[in-house]
Each structure stands twice: as C-alpha cells, then as structure tokens.
Write a protein that holds these residues in place. Structure first.
Motif, PDB file in Angstrom:
ATOM      1  N   GLY A  63     -19.873  -1.442 -57.548  1.00 16.84           N
ATOM      2  CA  GLY A  63     -19.269  -1.474 -56.462  1.00 16.84           C
ATOM      3  C   GLY A  63     -18.208  -0.047 -56.448  1.00 16.84           C
ATOM      4  O   GLY A  63     -18.192   0.474 -57.840  1.00 16.84           O
ATOM      5  N   PHE A  64     -17.735   0.151 -55.673  1.00 19.38           N
ATOM      6  CA  PHE A  64     -16.538   1.209 -55.608  1.00 19.38           C
ATOM      7  C   PHE A  64     -15.588   0.960 -54.550  1.00 19.38           C
ATOM      8  O   PHE A  64     -15.724   0.145 -53.849  1.00 19.38           O
ATOM      9  CB  PHE A  64     -17.371   2.567 -55.350  1.00 19.38           C
ATOM     10  CG  PHE A  64     -17.871   2.564 -53.918  1.00 19.38           C
ATOM     11  CD1 PHE A  64     -17.287   3.069 -52.804  1.00 19.38           C
ATOM     12  CD2 PHE A  64     -19.245   2.278 -53.631  1.00 19.38           C
ATOM     13  CE1 PHE A  64     -17.602   3.071 -51.490  1.00 19.38           C
ATOM     14  CE2 PHE A  64     -19.787   2.272 -52.299  1.00 19.38           C
ATOM     15  CZ  PHE A  64     -19.029   2.831 -51.388  1.00 19.38           C
ATOM     16  N   ARG A  65     -14.393   1.700 -54.704  1.00 17.10           N
ATOM     17  CA  ARG A  65     -13.253   1.433 -53.846  1.00 17.10           C
ATOM     18  C   ARG A  65     -13.097   3.007 -53.042  1.00 17.10           C
ATOM     19  O   ARG A  65     -13.145   4.052 -53.657  1.00 17.10           O
ATOM     20  CB  ARG A  65     -12.067   1.263 -54.497  1.00 17.10           C
ATOM     21  CG  ARG A  65     -11.936  -0.191 -54.820  1.00 17.10           C
ATOM     22  CD  ARG A  65     -10.483  -0.511 -55.461  1.00 17.10           C
ATOM     23  NE  ARG A  65     -10.982  -1.353 -56.638  1.00 17.10           N
ATOM     24  CZ  ARG A  65     -10.034  -1.550 -57.721  1.00 17.10           C
ATOM     25  NH1 ARG A  65      -9.215  -0.826 -57.882  1.00 17.10           N
ATOM     26  NH2 ARG A  65     -10.354  -2.404 -58.616  1.00 17.10           N
ATOM     27  N   TYR A  66     -12.804   2.711 -51.760  1.00 19.76           N
ATOM     28  CA  TYR A  66     -12.693   4.122 -51.125  1.00 19.76           C
ATOM     29  C   TYR A  66     -11.024   4.082 -50.447  1.00 19.76           C
ATOM     30  O   TYR A  66     -10.629   3.276 -49.895  1.00 19.76           O
ATOM     31  CB  TYR A  66     -13.686   4.005 -49.894  1.00 19.76           C
ATOM     32  CG  TYR A  66     -13.499   4.951 -48.808  1.00 19.76           C
ATOM     33  CD1 TYR A  66     -13.389   6.474 -48.902  1.00 19.76           C
ATOM     34  CD2 TYR A  66     -12.948   4.416 -47.652  1.00 19.76           C
ATOM     35  CE1 TYR A  66     -12.845   7.179 -47.928  1.00 19.76           C
ATOM     36  CE2 TYR A  66     -12.700   5.250 -46.595  1.00 19.76           C
ATOM     37  CZ  TYR A  66     -12.770   6.766 -46.817  1.00 19.76           C
ATOM     38  OH  TYR A  66     -12.448   7.668 -45.669  1.00 19.76           O
ATOM     39  N   TYR A  67     -10.611   5.308 -50.901  1.00 21.37           N
ATOM     40  CA  TYR A  67      -9.079   5.440 -50.224  1.00 21.37           C
ATOM     41  C   TYR A  67      -9.059   6.865 -49.403  1.00 21.37           C
ATOM     42  O   TYR A  67      -9.866   7.830 -49.790  1.00 21.37           O
ATOM     43  CB  TYR A  67      -8.303   5.401 -51.500  1.00 21.37           C
ATOM     44  CG  TYR A  67      -8.032   4.617 -52.343  1.00 21.37           C
ATOM     45  CD1 TYR A  67      -7.135   3.568 -51.970  1.00 21.37           C
ATOM     46  CD2 TYR A  67      -8.778   4.391 -53.456  1.00 21.37           C
ATOM     47  CE1 TYR A  67      -7.170   2.424 -53.034  1.00 21.37           C
ATOM     48  CE2 TYR A  67      -8.784   3.246 -54.327  1.00 21.37           C
ATOM     49  CZ  TYR A  67      -7.870   2.432 -54.282  1.00 21.37           C
ATOM     50  OH  TYR A  67      -7.934   1.261 -54.928  1.00 21.37           O
TER      51      TYR A  67
END
Ligand SMILES: C[S@@+](CC[C@H](N)C(=O)[O-])C[C@H]1O[C@@H](n2cnc3c(N)ncnc32)[C@H](O)[C@@H]1O
Length: 212
Positions: A63-67
């Motif tokens: 997964g990944f996080r997006y900012y």
C-alpha cells in the motif's frame, strides 16, 4: 529506500514496489491524480502486468500513503513583512502551528482555546486576533492553576510574562524561529548514532575483549 522527486508517471515507484522496496515519490503536476495513484493502485491489485512483473513474480500487495503539501504558511505583504498566507483557514493554521510547536492537534468541541495538547495539562490556542489584557486575563482565569496554555496570536498587548499559566507568542515570529535560514547541508550525521544495546546472549561482532 528509493526516492524519485520528479515522479512523472510513477514508473520508479511502480518498479520499486514490485521489487519489495520502500519508496517515496514527489510530483509537482497533476500526474499524481491522472497517472501515479491509478497506476500504483493497479500495481497493488496485481493488475499492472508490464515491466518487471514477470521477472520478479509480482502478484500484488502492499500500500501507500498520499499527502498533498500545504502552501507556505507565511507570505510577504506589500511592505515586505511576513504575514499569514491567506490560503490558510483557521483549522489549517491551528494544525500547522501544533505541528511546529510539537503539540498534538486535537481541537475541542467544548473549549474554544484547546486546539491541541502536549500533555494532559498543557494546551495550545491559535488565533489571528490581537489579544488585549481583558481577553488574556479571562483566558488565564479559565486555564487556572492546574493547567498551562501556549497562546499563538497575531499580537498581544502588555507584557508576555504577566500571566504565569500562559506563554504568549506572536505567529509570524514563532513560525520564523522554526525556520532554518541559510542552511544548505542536510546530510545525515551518522558518526555519533547511539549504539543499540546487544541482545541478551549476543556476542559483539568485533568484540575487543573488554565487552565494549
Ligand atoms: C520526465 S518526468 C519524470 C519521469 C519519472 N522519473 C519516471 O521514472 O518515470 C519529470 C516530472 O518532474 C515533475 N517536476 C518538475 N519539477 C518538479 C519539482 N520541482 N518538484 C516535483 N516534481 C517536479 C514534472 O511535472 C514531470 O512530471
């Protein structure tokens, strides 16, 4: 760890992800929404068959996080003085200042001056108002002797150390003090990193006999 600060269509991150590496990508344009996020979602779902997929036996996962980066908190007015950027609304400003001052952003529904806390008894209040003595005295009375409050405001009248339970700071100054002006070397200092204590029963790799 792979970083691509010009992510474009996100190929670097896609390949790194399939190779089981951690990655960071940065993108200035709209590619984030048009290309990168849809692409990475496909990679995670195992639906991005090209490139090294077969070579590394990639089946999906992770997964990944997006900012999204906020605009600069300060801008200069027509006289060259720093002022709060008009793009910041009250909530953004309170959250940003909590971060800068080391407080957890947790605005209270019931108490208007509690925007965050550092401990159970230490709070932060962020306001663009110019606070006069009466307002500050009322705040100080409400905070009481068992709690303390950091007040970040545009301006205040009177002496900063007049209220024992309040710490008063002006917003542009408080933000500017946290900036690192003129610093051009951000290399990681690795020489003096603390040593991890050895696991019980573990022999040091280069044991020189005195156990150090
Ligand atoms: C040629 S693409 C990069 C391709 C990508 N590295 C890859 O592996 O597929 C260059 C990208 O850099 C982005 N870019 C340019 N200046 C930037 C900046 N200052 N910060 C972040 N991205 C930037 C552009 O929007 C463009 O999408």
């Amino acid at each position: 760890m792979v970083i691509d600060s010009f992510a474009g269509s996100g190929t670097t991150g896609a390949v790194a992800h399939k190779m089981g590496r951690r990655w960071i990508m940065v993108e200035l344009g709209e590619h984030c929404h048009t290309h990168i996020i849809p692409r990475l979602k496909k990679v995670i779902d195992g639906e991005d068959p090209g490139g090294i997929t077969e070579a590394v036996g990639w089946k999906g996962g992770g997964g990944f996080r997006y900012y999204r980066l906020a605009p600069s908190l300060l801008e200069k007015d027509k006289w060259g003085n720093y002022v709060i950027n008009k793009e910041f609304n009250a909530a953004m400003l309170a959250e940003a200042l909590c971060k800068l001052e080391g407080f957890t952003y947790a605005p209270s529904d019931a108490v208007y001056w509690q925007h965050g806390h550092s401990t159970e008894r230490d709070f932060i209040y962020v306001t663009t108002q110019n606070l006069g003595h009466e307002q500050l005295q009322a705040l100080s009375d409400e905070v009481g002797t068992e709690r303390s409050l950091l007040v970040l405001c545009s301006a205040f009248r009177g002496k900063a150390d007049r209220y024992p339970n309040l710490t008063l700071k002006k917003i542009p100054n408080a933000v500017l003090k946290r900036c690192e002006w003129g610093k051009d070397d951000y290399s990681l200092q690795v020489e003096n990193l603390p040593k991890a204590p050895p696991e019980p029963g573990q022999q040091a790799l280069f044991d020189d006999g005195d156990g150090k």
